[in-house]
Design a protein around this motif. Structure first.
Motif, PDB file in Angstrom:
ATOM      1  N   ASN A   1       0.853  -1.376  -0.020  1.00 33.83           N
ATOM      2  CA  ASN A   1       0.029  -0.151   0.064  1.00 33.83           C
ATOM      3  C   ASN A   1       0.800   1.326   0.036  1.00 33.83           C
ATOM      4  O   ASN A   1       2.064   1.088   0.245  1.00 33.83           O
ATOM      5  CB  ASN A   1      -1.055  -0.025   1.119  1.00 33.83           C
ATOM      6  N   TRP A   2       0.254   2.511  -0.041  1.00 37.18           N
ATOM      7  CA  TRP A   2       0.794   3.502   0.041  1.00 37.18           C
ATOM      8  C   TRP A   2       2.128   3.784   1.227  1.00 37.18           C
ATOM      9  O   TRP A   2       3.317   4.165   0.753  1.00 37.18           O
ATOM     10  CB  TRP A   2      -0.094   5.028  -0.040  1.00 37.18           C
ATOM     11  N   SER A   3       1.876   3.544   2.197  1.00 40.37           N
ATOM     12  CA  SER A   3       2.349   3.737   3.399  1.00 40.37           C
ATOM     13  C   SER A   3       3.664   2.507   3.384  1.00 40.37           C
ATOM     14  O   SER A   3       4.880   2.913   3.609  1.00 40.37           O
ATOM     15  CB  SER A   3       1.774   3.192   4.790  1.00 40.37           C
ATOM     16  N   GLU A   4       3.341   1.543   2.954  1.00 42.51           N
ATOM     17  CA  GLU A   4       4.249   0.561   2.764  1.00 42.51           C
ATOM     18  C   GLU A   4       5.401   0.836   1.761  1.00 42.51           C
ATOM     19  O   GLU A   4       6.690   0.759   1.866  1.00 42.51           O
ATOM     20  CB  GLU A   4       3.776  -1.102   2.517  1.00 42.51           C
ATOM     21  N   LEU A   5       4.979   1.471   0.729  1.00 44.41           N
ATOM     22  CA  LEU A   5       5.740   1.904  -0.386  1.00 44.41           C
ATOM     23  C   LEU A   5       6.584   3.013  -0.006  1.00 44.41           C
ATOM     24  O   LEU A   5       7.964   2.771  -0.359  1.00 44.41           O
ATOM     25  CB  LEU A   5       4.711   2.390  -1.727  1.00 44.41           C
ATOM     26  N   MET A   6       6.289   4.111   0.692  1.00 43.37           N
ATOM     27  CA  MET A   6       7.126   5.229   1.023  1.00 43.37           C
ATOM     28  C   MET A   6       8.147   4.648   2.199  1.00 43.37           C
ATOM     29  O   MET A   6       9.046   5.177   2.148  1.00 43.37           O
ATOM     30  CB  MET A   6       6.222   6.249   1.596  1.00 43.37           C
ATOM     31  N   THR A   7       7.559   3.753   3.048  1.00 47.01           N
ATOM     32  CA  THR A   7       8.590   3.421   3.916  1.00 47.01           C
ATOM     33  C   THR A   7       9.719   2.591   3.357  1.00 47.01           C
ATOM     34  O   THR A   7      10.981   2.671   3.684  1.00 47.01           O
ATOM     35  CB  THR A   7       7.917   2.280   5.024  1.00 47.01           C
ATOM     36  N   GLU A   8       9.260   1.850   2.436  1.00 51.51           N
ATOM     37  CA  GLU A   8      10.223   0.969   1.614  1.00 51.51           C
ATOM     38  C   GLU A   8      11.330   1.640   0.786  1.00 51.51           C
ATOM     39  O   GLU A   8      12.408   1.594   0.865  1.00 51.51           O
ATOM     40  CB  GLU A   8       9.630  -0.105   0.798  1.00 51.51           C
ATOM     41  N   ARG A   9      10.736   2.748   0.243  1.00 50.15           N
ATOM     42  CA  ARG A   9      11.502   3.825  -0.606  1.00 50.15           C
ATOM     43  C   ARG A   9      12.275   4.574   0.188  1.00 50.15           C
ATOM     44  O   ARG A   9      13.417   4.962  -0.161  1.00 50.15           O
ATOM     45  CB  ARG A   9      10.707   4.450  -1.546  1.00 50.15           C
ATOM     46  N   GLY A  10      11.800   4.922   1.228  1.00 49.24           N
ATOM     47  CA  GLY A  10      12.884   5.738   2.395  1.00 49.24           C
ATOM     48  C   GLY A  10      13.832   4.977   2.833  1.00 49.24           C
ATOM     49  O   GLY A  10      14.957   5.544   2.770  1.00 49.24           O
ATOM     50  N   LYS A  11      13.826   3.660   3.260  1.00 49.87           N
ATOM     51  CA  LYS A  11      14.737   2.957   3.613  1.00 49.87           C
ATOM     52  C   LYS A  11      15.770   2.808   2.393  1.00 49.87           C
ATOM     53  O   LYS A  11      16.923   2.604   2.629  1.00 49.87           O
ATOM     54  CB  LYS A  11      14.345   1.557   4.060  1.00 49.87           C
ATOM     55  N   ARG A  12      15.362   2.616   1.549  1.00 52.45           N
ATOM     56  CA  ARG A  12      16.046   2.178   0.064  1.00 52.45           C
ATOM     57  C   ARG A  12      16.871   3.330  -0.419  1.00 52.45           C
ATOM     58  O   ARG A  12      17.646   3.391  -1.016  1.00 52.45           O
ATOM     59  CB  ARG A  12      15.159   1.563  -0.947  1.00 52.45           C
TER      60      ARG A  12
END
Length: 358
Positions: free
Chosen positions: A80-91
């Motif tokens: 979902n959006w939250s998971e995508l932004m968290t993953e992109r933030g870490k990445r």
């Protein structure tokens, strides 16, 4: 993504794109103008290197943005959006911050030392500037991407797929980039880092990369079928550019896009299969790129003063850079905290896991 629908060719394109960037940066050290953009350069210049460099220069960065957009398509399929932004933030954000305050200042210290300047701390995104762009693109475009992903049977996506099933469907995309170069009027065209030209060009490439991945087999079959045409057009325009030195911006756009379309076509036709080499390089590419400037400058520091021909210096610096980068990668991938700081997952991915594309 299962092993049956994993796109190994896109993994290969990403590895190749980052490898070409490293090669290009090594070659800058042999150009007389390299010092003006913050590179360590040798007194034994090798000017003929500029011919292949000029060929790469108009498409090496846009290609990376296209591939990054494709990577987001695969990333959001199970998020979902939250998971995508968290993953992109870490990445993306964590390596950008680490690079800005720790890694880029390190190679700037080497640059200052080589040119006998006073050593000073110089935090800067440096060669990692594009990571900030990508995070902004993800943030801005994620609502559009999620809409398109969840409405693949709708008129918008179906119309796009139909359009991109023929070479003529690429004309509107090329037209967008032509409009960008006319409106922004970049001088030179190849100046991407921290410029509005780089931002808008990257934005378009990122968006269309996502669209290409979303379009599915009809697009990839088309791009594979017409790959030679794209290659011929790009080659002819490159020869024209080399002979005339300056060409209109719209011709640079057409040349750049045709190089990129041909890369996609050849990769789809010949590289869409697994290999142990790809598995290793795909995980290594991102950390290697993050550290490569520090390693390159260190190699230049020791090799450029040697009284040996420029081609020999080039080979030695190239070997030093690649070997040094992979030695550091072997350290990074074995230490969890370093994996985190370099945007890697805590544990090594399994055999069938999808490699992450920036």
């Amino acid at each position: 993504m299962t092993s049956s629908d994993r796109r190994y060719d896109i993994d290969w394109i990403r590895v190749i794109a980052i490898g070409l960037l490293l090669l290009y940066h090594v070659a800058i050290g042999f150009q007389s103008w390299g010092t003006m953009i913050g590179f360590i350069t040798t007194e034994k210049t090798w000017e003929s290197l500029w011919i292949p460099m000029a060929m790469l220069n108009v498409w090496r960065i846009p290609l990376l943005f296209f591939v990054s957009g494709m990577g987001v398509y695969f990333s959001l399929r199970n998020r979902n959006w939250s998971e995508l932004m968290t993953e992109r933030g870490k990445r993306i954000l964590i390596p950008l911050i680490v690079g800005t305050f720790l890694i880029v200042p390190l190679h700037m210290y080497v640059w200052q030392y080589y040119y006998k300047m006073e050593l000073s701390y110089f935090p800067s995104p440096g060669h990692l500037w594009f990571l900030g762009n990508i995070f902004v693109y993800v943030f801005i475009l994620s609502p559009v991407f999620f809409y398109m992903q969840r409405n693949q049977d709708g008129k918008v996506v179906q119309g796009m797929r139909k359009l991109l099933s023929t070479p003529l469907g690429l004309l509107p995309i090329v037209s967008v980039f032509i409009a960008e170069v006319i409106l922004v009027d970049p001088r030179p065209y190849e100046l991407y880092a921290m410029t509005w030209h780089g931002f808008f060009l990257g934005f378009g490439a990122f968006f269309f990369g996502f669209c290409f991945a979303l379009s599915g087999s009809s697009f990839w079959q088309m791009i594979g079928k017409w790959k030679m045409l794209f290659l011929v057009i790009a080659s002819v325009l490159f020869i024209l550019r080399i002979r005339q030195f300056t060409v209109p911006g719209y011709l640079l756009v057409i040349e750049s896009d045709c190089w990129i379309f041909s890369v996609f076509g050849f990769a789809y036709s010949y590289l869409n299969h697994p290999s142990k080499t790809l598995s290793y390089l795909s995980q290594a590419a991102y950390p290697v790129y993050i550290v490569h400037m520090a390693v390159l400058y260190t190699g230049s520091l020791f090799i450029f003063p040697l009284n040996i021909p420029a081609p020999v210096q080039f080979i030695l610096v190239l070997l030093f850079t690649f070997v040094g980068c992979f030695v550091l990668y072997e350290l990074v991938r074995r230490v969890d905290i370093l994996r985190f700081l370099f945007g890697m997952s805590k544990k090594a991915p399994s055999k069938n896991a999808v490699s992450q594309v920036v």
